[in-house]
Write an enzyme that holds these catalytic residues in place. Structure first.
Site, PDB file in Angstrom:
ATOM      1  N   GLU A 111       0.831  -1.208   0.000  1.00 53.58           N
ATOM      2  CA  GLU A 111       0.000   0.000   0.000  1.00 53.58           C
ATOM      3  C   GLU A 111       0.861   1.252   0.000  1.00 53.58           C
ATOM      4  OE1 GLU A 111       0.685   1.630   2.885  1.00 53.58           O
ATOM      5  OE2 GLU A 111       1.681  -0.134   3.659  1.00 53.58           O
ATOM      6  N   GLU A 151       4.386  -0.557   1.889  1.00 53.47           N
ATOM      7  CA  GLU A 151       4.603  -0.885   0.476  1.00 53.47           C
ATOM      8  C   GLU A 151       4.523  -2.387   0.188  1.00 53.47           C
ATOM      9  OE1 GLU A 151       8.405   0.540  -0.849  1.00 53.47           O
ATOM     10  OE2 GLU A 151       7.991   2.640  -0.315  1.00 53.47           O
TER      11      GLU A 151
END
Length: 357
Positions: free
Chosen positions: A178, A321
């Site tokens: 994300e 991430e």
């Protein structure tokens, strides 16, 4: 929820774990040339993967890593150390291969994509970015719902769509990453609502806030929780009111992966908040989740305990991430190789432990 998006997929059952394969894998572990339990969690995950993959000797060869990105209205309330334009800048950094998770995915030979669900700063078209823009970020959930019912359905469906797209290549493992300035605030609010705990117990520094600003962040999130008065037994309503587009997409992806029978490796704090929503909505999803690492975000351990998850790594990371999960892939690969390639006592002519009298 009223929407034009077809959400019937949410009602589909989660694929059953093959208990026969898991039991056979557990029995195989007892025959390997080591004391039973000597490889700790490596043994546990090998057996769990055997049940998920319906084969006694599981493999982690094909990995899908999808990073979902979106902006958050709550970021305007000074809850992050970075400005919102960083979200769109990082999306392009992912696309050009310069982000941490991009490097890790490349060396894992993982299939990698970044999915844009809506940034405050518009992005140019790029072949490496999957554009699924819903809006230019969510609304400020401290004073109104983060998204409409239709937007929530759209975001969930994006997660479903991306899993269906990768399922054609039969991945052995799915990781969701994300990116979204303000998303630790959304994740904290989601977790607080699901656990019915005050915000101060779930809020941490995120991207690097000092102590004073963490206190202000907690106060703003508590304001949101008091305003929405959310019930723990309404996970999708919690997601709608205080979540983010990328967190909803991850939630949808976790549910769909479980329906498709694809093992999921959870990343850090924000990914775990999405996993909490998925499990609260469909408890059978829990059996398809593995956990890459324990984040440095203070409340992550609380989320892992709630999910019943044992993290494979604890490296003091708080990047997001999907980076922590990506690092843990080689641990899973090692677990599978040890399970499949170690000699048995019979193969090696090694004496097993003396039978009890």
């Amino acid at each position: 929820m009223s929407t034009d998006v077809d959400m019937q997929w949410l009602n589909q059952p989660v694929k059953a774990i093959c208990q026969q394969s898991a039991q056979a894998a557990a029995q195989h572990q007892t025959q390997l040339t080591k004391p039973l339990g000597a490889l700790g969690e490596l043994e546990t995950v090998a057996v769990r993967l055997a049940g998920m993959q319906n084969r006694v000797k599981p493999e982690i060869n094909r990995v899908q890593l999808s990073v979902f990105a979106a902006d958050h209205g709550i970021a305007a309330s000074d809850v992050s150390a970075y400005p919102q334009e960083v979200t769109s800048q990082m999306v392009m950094n992912f696309a050009f291969g310069g982000a941490a998770v991009s490097v890790l995915a490349r060396h894992l030979q993982a299939a990698f994509e970044v999915v844009n669900l809506g940034t405050l700063t518009a992005l140019p078209a790029h072949e490496a970015v999957v554009s699924r823009v819903i809006a230019a970020g969510t609304r400020d959930f401290s004073s109104e719902a983060a998204m409409s019912s239709a937007q929530l359905c759209q975001a969930l469906a994006v997660g479903c769509e991306r899993v269906d797209a990768c399922a054609e290549n039969h991945p052995d493992l799915f990781i969701a990453g994300e990116m979204g300035i303000g998303n630790t605030s959304a994740a904290s609010a989601i977790a607080a609502a699901l656990l019915q705990l005050p915000a101060v117990q779930l809020v941490g520094p995120g991207t690097g806030l000092d102590t004073e600003r963490v206190v202000l962040k907690a106060a703003r999130i508590q304001q949101a929780l008091d305003f929405h008065a959310l019930c723990a037994d309404q996970p999708l309503e919690i997601l709608r009111c205080v979540g983010g587009f990328e967190i909803a997409a991850m939630t949808g992806a976790y549910i769909r992966a479980a329906q498709q029978g694809i093992p999921v490796l959870i990343d850090g704090f924000i990914s775990s908040a999405a996993a909490m929503v998925a499990v609260a909505f469909k408890p059978e999803v829990r059996g398809w989740l593995l956990y890459g690492h324990c984040s440095e975000e203070p409340a992550h351990r609380l989320l892992l305990d709630h999910l019943g998850g044992t993290p494979l790594l604890s490296l003091g990371m708080r990047l997001g991430e999907g980076s922590g999960a990506a690092l843990a892939v080689d641990i899973l690969r090692s677990a599978c190789r040890l399970h499949a390639e170690m000699a048995t006592f019979a193969d090696a002519g090694v004496s097993d432990k003396t039978p009890e009298a």
